[in-house]
Design a protein around this motif. Structure first.
Motif, PDB file in Angstrom:
ATOM      1  N   PHE A  48      39.810  44.254  38.861  1.00 27.45           N
ATOM      2  CA  PHE A  48      38.870  43.432  39.616  1.00 27.45           C
ATOM      3  C   PHE A  48      37.673  44.229  40.283  1.00 27.45           C
ATOM      4  CE2 PHE A  48      41.865  39.711  40.362  1.00 27.45           C
ATOM      5  CZ  PHE A  48      41.746  39.286  39.078  1.00 27.45           C
ATOM      6  N   MET A  49      38.031  45.421  41.031  1.00 29.70           N
ATOM      7  CA  MET A  49      36.668  46.241  41.675  1.00 29.70           C
ATOM      8  C   MET A  49      36.038  46.737  40.498  1.00 29.70           C
ATOM      9  SD  MET A  49      37.472  46.105  44.790  1.00 29.70           S
ATOM     10  CE  MET A  49      36.345  47.350  45.372  1.00 29.70           C
ATOM     11  N   LYS A  50      36.386  46.989  39.298  1.00 29.37           N
ATOM     12  CA  LYS A  50      35.436  47.295  38.194  1.00 29.37           C
ATOM     13  C   LYS A  50      34.442  46.305  37.747  1.00 29.37           C
ATOM     14  CE  LYS A  50      38.316  50.817  36.220  1.00 29.37           C
ATOM     15  NZ  LYS A  50      39.126  51.290  35.083  1.00 29.37           N
ATOM     16  N   MET A  51      34.929  44.977  37.930  1.00 35.69           N
ATOM     17  CA  MET A  51      34.210  43.944  37.339  1.00 35.69           C
ATOM     18  C   MET A  51      33.371  43.042  38.613  1.00 35.69           C
ATOM     19  SD  MET A  51      37.087  41.408  35.555  1.00 35.69           S
ATOM     20  CE  MET A  51      38.275  41.961  35.919  1.00 35.69           C
ATOM     21  N   LEU A  52      33.262  43.871  39.740  1.00 35.99           N
ATOM     22  CA  LEU A  52      32.745  43.339  41.011  1.00 35.99           C
ATOM     23  C   LEU A  52      31.257  44.210  41.034  1.00 35.99           C
ATOM     24  CD1 LEU A  52      33.540  41.113  43.326  1.00 35.99           C
ATOM     25  CD2 LEU A  52      34.000  43.311  44.617  1.00 35.99           C
ATOM     26  N   ASN A  53      30.177  43.220  41.285  1.00 38.00           N
ATOM     27  CA  ASN A  53      29.064  43.793  41.675  1.00 38.00           C
ATOM     28  C   ASN A  53      28.897  44.196  42.884  1.00 38.00           C
ATOM     29  OD1 ASN A  53      27.579  43.273  39.385  1.00 38.00           O
ATOM     30  ND2 ASN A  53      27.324  40.900  39.975  1.00 38.00           N
ATOM     31  N   PRO A  54      27.917  45.387  43.310  1.00 36.12           N
ATOM     32  CA  PRO A  54      27.977  45.848  44.509  1.00 36.12           C
ATOM     33  C   PRO A  54      27.922  44.733  45.729  1.00 36.12           C
ATOM     34  CG  PRO A  54      26.449  47.105  43.241  1.00 36.12           C
ATOM     35  CD  PRO A  54      27.117  45.935  42.494  1.00 36.12           C
ATOM     36  N   ASN A  55      28.554  44.800  46.722  1.00 36.90           N
ATOM     37  CA  ASN A  55      28.721  43.819  47.843  1.00 36.90           C
ATOM     38  C   ASN A  55      29.483  42.594  47.332  1.00 36.90           C
ATOM     39  OD1 ASN A  55      27.279  45.376  49.538  1.00 36.90           O
ATOM     40  ND2 ASN A  55      25.228  44.672  48.717  1.00 36.90           N
ATOM     41  N   GLY A  56      29.991  42.549  46.390  1.00 35.21           N
ATOM     42  CA  GLY A  56      30.699  41.294  45.894  1.00 35.21           C
ATOM     43  C   GLY A  56      31.902  41.023  46.725  1.00 35.21           C
TER      44      GLY A  56
END
Length: 104
Positions: A89-97
């Motif tokens: 999930f962290m890899k799929m998250l945009n910055p500040n997501g």
């Protein structure tokens, strides 16, 4: 929906409703619900075993999307490798997501 979904999704809704999210990923959900319908976003993607497009225990995830918000409900409890779930999930998250996961 599970028995806790109305309470959990209302809690999530109260935390995130007023913000705009360009792209939202809903994991463990096969379609629109009262949370997804109320969120202000350009794109909503649903990933679920019943849609045959996501299996919580099938690593690495074959999802190339980037999300501003990830909502994972009703399934993290069944994950055999929770640390891999979080890393994915962290890899799929945009910055500040933001990631919201219920753990049963």
């Amino acid at each position: 929906m599970g028995k806790s979904d109305p309470y959990l999704l209302n809690f999530y809704k109260s935390m995130i409703k007023s913000k705009y999210y360009e792209n939202i990923g809903f994991f463990g959900q096969s379609g629109e619900n009262f949370l997804s319908q109320d969120l202000n976003s350009n794109s909503r993607k649903f990933y679920d075993l019943s849609l045959d497009n996501w299996n919580i225990n099938d690593f690495p995830y074959e999802i190339d999307e980037k999300f501003d918000l990830i909502v994972c409900t009703r399934c993290a409890y069944f994950c055999k490798h929770p640390h891999e779930l979080i890393k994915s999930f962290m890899k799929m998250l945009n910055p500040n997501g933001l990631i919201l996961i219920d753990w049963g």
